[in-house]
Write a protein that holds these residues in place. Structure first.
Motif, short mmCIF file in Angstrom:
data_model
loop_
_atom_site.label_atom_id
_atom_site.label_comp_id
_atom_site.label_asym_id
_atom_site.label_seq_id
_atom_site.Cartn_x
_atom_site.Cartn_y
_atom_site.Cartn_z
N THR A 57 0.82 -1.21 0.00
CA THR A 57 0.00 0.00 0.00
C THR A 57 0.85 1.26 0.00
N ARG A 58 1.88 1.28 0.85
CA ARG A 58 2.67 2.49 1.04
C ARG A 58 4.01 2.13 1.67
N LEU A 59 5.05 2.89 1.33
CA LEU A 59 6.35 2.74 1.98
C LEU A 59 6.45 3.75 3.11
N VAL A 60 6.60 3.27 4.33
CA VAL A 60 6.78 4.14 5.49
C VAL A 60 8.26 4.10 5.86
N VAL A 61 8.95 5.19 5.62
CA VAL A 61 10.41 5.26 5.77
C VAL A 61 10.74 5.94 7.09
N VAL A 62 11.51 5.26 7.93
CA VAL A 62 11.88 5.80 9.24
C VAL A 62 13.31 6.32 9.15
N VAL B 264 15.57 16.80 2.23
CA VAL B 264 16.42 16.05 1.29
C VAL B 264 15.59 14.99 0.58
N LEU B 265 14.81 14.25 1.33
CA LEU B 265 13.99 13.21 0.74
C LEU B 265 12.89 13.79 -0.13
N LYS B 266 12.39 14.96 0.24
CA LYS B 266 11.35 15.62 -0.57
C LYS B 266 11.88 15.97 -1.96
N VAL B 267 13.10 16.52 -1.99
CA VAL B 267 13.70 16.87 -3.28
C VAL B 267 13.90 15.61 -4.12
N PHE B 268 14.37 14.54 -3.47
CA PHE B 268 14.58 13.28 -4.18
C PHE B 268 13.28 12.76 -4.80
N THR B 269 12.19 12.80 -4.04
CA THR B 269 10.92 12.29 -4.56
C THR B 269 10.34 13.20 -5.63
N GLU B 270 10.55 14.49 -5.50
CA GLU B 270 10.06 15.41 -6.54
C GLU B 270 10.78 15.17 -7.86
N LEU B 271 12.09 14.93 -7.79
CA LEU B 271 12.85 14.67 -9.01
C LEU B 271 12.40 13.38 -9.69
N ASN B 272 11.95 12.41 -8.90
CA ASN B 272 11.52 11.13 -9.45
C ASN B 272 10.01 11.01 -9.57
N HIS B 273 9.30 12.12 -9.33
CA HIS B 273 7.84 12.17 -9.49
C HIS B 273 7.14 11.11 -8.64
N ILE B 274 7.58 11.01 -7.40
CA ILE B 274 6.98 10.06 -6.45
C ILE B 274 6.12 10.84 -5.48
N HIS B 275 4.90 10.37 -5.24
CA HIS B 275 4.04 11.04 -4.27
C HIS B 275 4.61 10.85 -2.88
N ALA C 250 7.46 9.52 4.91
CA ALA C 250 8.70 9.55 5.70
C ALA C 250 8.41 9.99 7.13
N LEU C 251 9.04 9.31 8.08
CA LEU C 251 8.94 9.66 9.50
C LEU C 251 10.34 10.01 10.00
N HIS C 252 10.52 11.25 10.41
CA HIS C 252 11.79 11.64 11.03
C HIS C 252 11.60 11.56 12.54
N ILE C 253 12.20 10.57 13.18
CA ILE C 253 12.05 10.33 14.61
C ILE C 253 13.17 11.03 15.37
N PRO D 50 -2.21 -2.57 7.30
CA PRO D 50 -1.28 -3.67 7.52
C PRO D 50 -0.46 -4.02 6.27
N SER D 51 -0.92 -3.58 5.11
CA SER D 51 -0.19 -3.84 3.88
C SER D 51 0.84 -2.76 3.57
N ASP D 52 1.04 -1.79 4.48
CA ASP D 52 2.16 -0.85 4.35
C ASP D 52 3.47 -1.60 4.58
N PHE D 53 4.55 -0.99 4.11
CA PHE D 53 5.87 -1.58 4.30
C PHE D 53 6.75 -0.57 5.02
N VAL D 54 7.05 -0.84 6.30
CA VAL D 54 7.93 0.02 7.09
C VAL D 54 9.37 -0.40 6.86
N VAL D 55 10.21 0.55 6.52
CA VAL D 55 11.62 0.22 6.25
C VAL D 55 12.51 1.26 6.94
#
Length: 852
Positions: free
Chosen positions: A487-492, A580-591, A534-537, A615-620
């Motif tokens: 469903t979604r990539l949750v990046v920590v 930093v991650l926002k710029v990366f996703t904008e360059l690659n046209h990722i929501h 993205a989650l910045h903890i 539950p179908s999200d992927f936390v990485v």
């Protein structure tokens, strides 16, 4: 005025540095400040281990330094805290409390009250009304027994005394309450939301009632009381309407600090001057300077984290230096020796019981009116019974105003300490994590109230990992692999290194690359786009700025700057990592969407999973191989000698080591969705671009190619280790799915290798898996079969066949098939891969699918 030689020359000329001198009062003050601050830290250390707020240590410090304990040491009080020196200590302490009440005002989020208006008003008022009424009843007995007198020796009117005692009974310490909610990870729980809204309301009403009681004490007659109330009301309206509007305009148009989210030196000067002017005004009209400071804090704009940055600039001086002085003074005024009669301690017990019963019953009744479960309602009452720091301020204000005597003050100090101390343990008893999990699963439709699975949950369990009944896109089986979706990539994220480590995974797991040639790769897995969240903890500490940030509702931060479907404006993510991650996703046209969160070490996994939508999200997330290996070494040692004295278990090791170790254990153990841990090698290697080497012959005489094409994303070959010697798990299938999706998008890969260990005893299951991987076509995909590997030796068999020079800059994907986290965090294959990665320079992605 003559100056003595000793006062100039100091201790060299024989001067006693602890002897108070009007010409240099700061000498004794500096000693007192250092003494109090260090003593507070010593007392707080053991209390922090049982999750007690620092205010308890600060008040206990004052009690220990006062007449109750150390005052019995000959000449201690006259030497360290002489009567003359208390004046300077009191001055600095009161400057601190004025600034502290300004910070408390900054914590009050009026917008949060508006959003939860019905709950905030109903719970806040009822929770105050019950203890207020009981306080009025107790006040009659206290008034008759102790006959309080004001500073001029005249008896305090009963109505004034009654109002003050009732306020002391019904107050809730919002700063301590919010910190406890954060510590227990309840801020996003519906109990936490209700308590937070009601606590803010309680705070506002409590200060208004306290101002009324002080006004009644300071007014000589009824006419003066009316005048004081009108002057205070007029000042409040003046500050909250024209001054608030003007302040916002200046911060927006003149200094533009509100847009930047950080106050300039000019803005800081104006705001602090406003604090002192407002405090001065409320003091001269007969209320108290703390109310003026509180009002200024409430009107400061909260946009773009402005109040957080403002608090960061002054909180350390206030909380570390000045506030301990104030609460130590409160303790110095507490003389438990005055409570030398049975009736005194009878009233102490009665005050504690009335305070607890009144707040708990009031909160319970109000929460039940809002349709909470009975244990949730009881927890609301328990949390609202927290007194803490605000109660001490209230009591000290009443003592200075002459409303209560030192004996009554000492009684209520004991009550404040007991109720604050009991808040956390009582909450853990009434609202444990197990009950919270049960309630969440019940409302999600996973279980019935008796704990048995619902029919829908049973149906989805039958689908080997289904999380949405009837939806084939979430079924994780070989037959359904082509339809399976994340469903979604949750990046920590934690630091800049974690961004660079994980970026190449995001690049190829999140979007469809249409540029790959079908001759290179033919996958049975269909490609699809995946959103990134993205989650910045950041570590939650005792800083007030962290408390404000944690208790502020700032979710759904996105990179779009547009409005969500509910009409709420989305805000751009703050912080360099998210940018930093926002710029990366904008360059690659990722929501992309993001959040910056604060969490304690123990609550990090819970905080992460609270932000998982499905539950179908992927936390990485990522960790260094050296960190993982260190913990594995401790785990092996503890398992080898489990009963040896002083041995360290894996759980004990991880609990004692913050950072990522405790996190990845918690992620695998508490998983509410699919989880991946990227274990990044510490070995740095960059071989010559384009160099290639051939590998070995597989059992099917297939050439396995390993080479280097040092891509900008950091890897050049992907390998999957599948252990089919036992039952194929959903974790294995998730690892296979991730490999195929990444392989489809990596245009610069020199090799994609699937190492398949199998046993002849289980040919049926192996044949099914083998048929599936054989369906993957393309010149860069190699399937290597390893028959009958020795137990625990599959990874060794894999690595033995790979030339040493081809290890580096690769990624091994493996399922973490550990059966129980009681004995180990990683299974044997994953452990061995991690151990080898640190020596040979490849990376490991250990994954675990949702469910057991």
């Amino acid at each position: 005025m003559a100056v003595t030689t000793t006062s100039v020359a100091g201790i060299v000329a024989g001067r006693n540095p602890l002897e108070y001198s009007a010409s240099s009062p700061y000498t004794v003050f500096l000693f007192q400040a250092v003494f109090i601050i260090l003593f507070c830290q010593i007392v707080h250390y053991p209390l922090s281990k049982i999750r007690q707020p620092k205010v308890i240590a600060e008040v206990i410090t004052g009690i220990l330094l006062g007449p109750s304990v150390m005052g019995h040491i000959p000449k201690f009080t006259t030497t360290c805290f002489s009567a003359d020196s208390i004046t300077g200590l009191t001055l600095m302490a009161n400057v601190g409390i004025i600034l502290f009440l300004f910070i408390v005002g900054l914590e009050v989020d009026i917008g949060f009250i508006r959003k939860n208006f019905r709950v905030a008003i109903s719970v806040g008022i009822i929770n105050m009304a019950v203890p207020f009424g009981l306080g009025c009843a107790v006040a009659r007995g206290l008034y008759n027994e102790y006959h309080p007198e004001n500073t001029s020796g005249e008896a305090i009117k009963f109505t004034t005394f009654m109002v003050f005692i009732a306020v002391a009974m019904c107050i809730t310490a919002f700063p301590v309450l919010a910190r406890i909610l954060t510590e227990l990870n309840l801020l996003k729980d519906r109990v936490g939301t209700i308590v937070l809204a009601a606590g803010i309301t309680n705070d506002l009403l409590g200060w208004i009632l306290l101002a009324l009681s002080v006004t009644l004490a300071n007014a000589g007659n009824g006419v003066n009381t009316v005048y004081i109330i009108l002057l205070a009301l007029g000042w409040f309206l003046f500050m909250t309407i024209p001054v608030r509007i003007t302040l916002r305009y200046c911060l927006t148009r003149f200094t533009r600090d509100l847009e930047r989210g950080s106050p300039s030196q000019l803005s800081m000067m104006f705001i602090l001057v406003m604090v002192f002017i407002s405090a001065f005004y409320t003091d001269i009209i007969g209320v108290h300077p703390i109310f003026g400071a509180f009002i200024v804090g409430v009107i400061v704009p909260r946009d773009n984290g402005f109040v957080v940055s403002l608090t960061e600039k002054i909180e350390d001086l206030v909380n570390v230096v000045l506030i301990p002085l104030y609460f130590a003074l409160a303790g110095l005024n507490t003389n438990l020796g005055l409570l030398n009669r049975g009736i005194d301690w009878a009233y102490v017990v009665a005050i504690i019981v009335v305070a607890l019963v009144g707040k708990i019953s009031g909160g319970f009744a109000a929460a039940k009116m809002n349709k909470l479960l009975w244990r949730e309602s009881l927890s609301v009452g328990v949390l609202m019974s927290c007194k803490g720091i605000v109660e001490i301020v209230v009591l000290t204000t009443g003592l200075k105003a002459g409303i209560i005597s030192q004996r009554v003050f000492s009684m209520f100090i004991v009550m404040a300490l007991v109720t604050t101390f009991l808040t956390t343990p009582l909450t853990l008893v009434t609202y444990p994590v197990s009950y919270r999990t049960k309630v969440q699963r019940f409302f999600n439709g996973e279980i019935n109230w008796d704990g048995t699975p619902t029919k829908d949950a049973l149906d989805s369990d039958a689908g080997a990992g289904a999380v949405v009944p009837g939806s084939t896109t979430h079924l994780l089986t070989l037959e359904n692999m082509a339809k399976f979706r994340l469903t979604r990539l949750v990046v920590v994220l934690y630091d800049l290194e974690s961004v660079s480590n994980i970026m190449y995974l995001l690049h190829n797991l999140s979007f469809t690359n249409s540029g790959r040639s079908t001759d290179d790769f033919k996958s049975p897995v269909q490609n699809y786009d995946v959103d990134i969240h993205a989650l910045h903890i950041k570590e939650f500490t005792e800083r007030t700025s962290h408390l404000i940030q944690a208790s502020t509702s700032t979710t759904n931060l996105t990179s779009t700057g547009k409005k969500r479907a509910d009409g709420v404006a989305e805000r751009r993510p703050q912080g360099s990592l998210l940018n930093v991650l926002k710029v990366f996703t904008e360059l690659n046209h990722i929501h992309y969407s993001s959040q910056q969160l604060l969490s304690t070490e123990k609550n990090r996994p819970q905080t992460i999973f609270d932000n998982v939508a499905e539950p179908s999200d992927f936390v990485v997330t990522s960790a260094k191989a050296s960190q993982v290996i260190e913990s594995l070494a401790v785990e092996s040692a503890s398992q080898a000698t489990p009963s040896s004295p002083g041995s360290t278990t894996m759980s004990e090791f991880l609990d004692g080591h913050p950072s990522s170790q405790a996190l990845y254990r918690g992620l695998f153990e508490q998983a509410r969705c699919h989880v991946g841990l990227l274990i990044k090698t510490d070995v740095v290697s960059a071989p010559a671009r384009g160099s290639t080497e051939k590998g070995y012959e597989s059992e099917d005489d297939e050439d396995v190619k390993f080479g280097y094409d040092y891509s900008y994303l950091g890897i050049n070959h992907i390998n999957l280790v599948l252990d089919a010697t036992t039952e194929i798990t959903k974790h294995d299938l998730l690892a296979l799915h991730l490999l195929l999706k990444m392989a489809y998008n990596y245009t610069s890969l020199t090799a994609i290798n699937i190492f398949l260990g199998y046993s002849a005893d289980d040919a049926a299951e192996f044949n099914q898996l083998d048929a599936f991987v054989q369906s993957i076509g393309g010149r860069k995909v190699n399937v290597v079969r390893i028959s009958n590997p020795m137990p625990g030796r599959l990874v060794d068999d894999v690595l033995d066949r790979i030339p040493e020079a081809t290890f580096k800059n690769g990624l091994f994907v493996v399922a973490n098939n550990v059966a129980s986290f009681e004995g180990a965090v990683l299974d044997d294959n994953t452990r061995e891969l991690v151990a080898q990665s640190a020596m040979h320079g490849f990376n490991v992605l250990a994954v675990r699918a949702f469910g057991n």
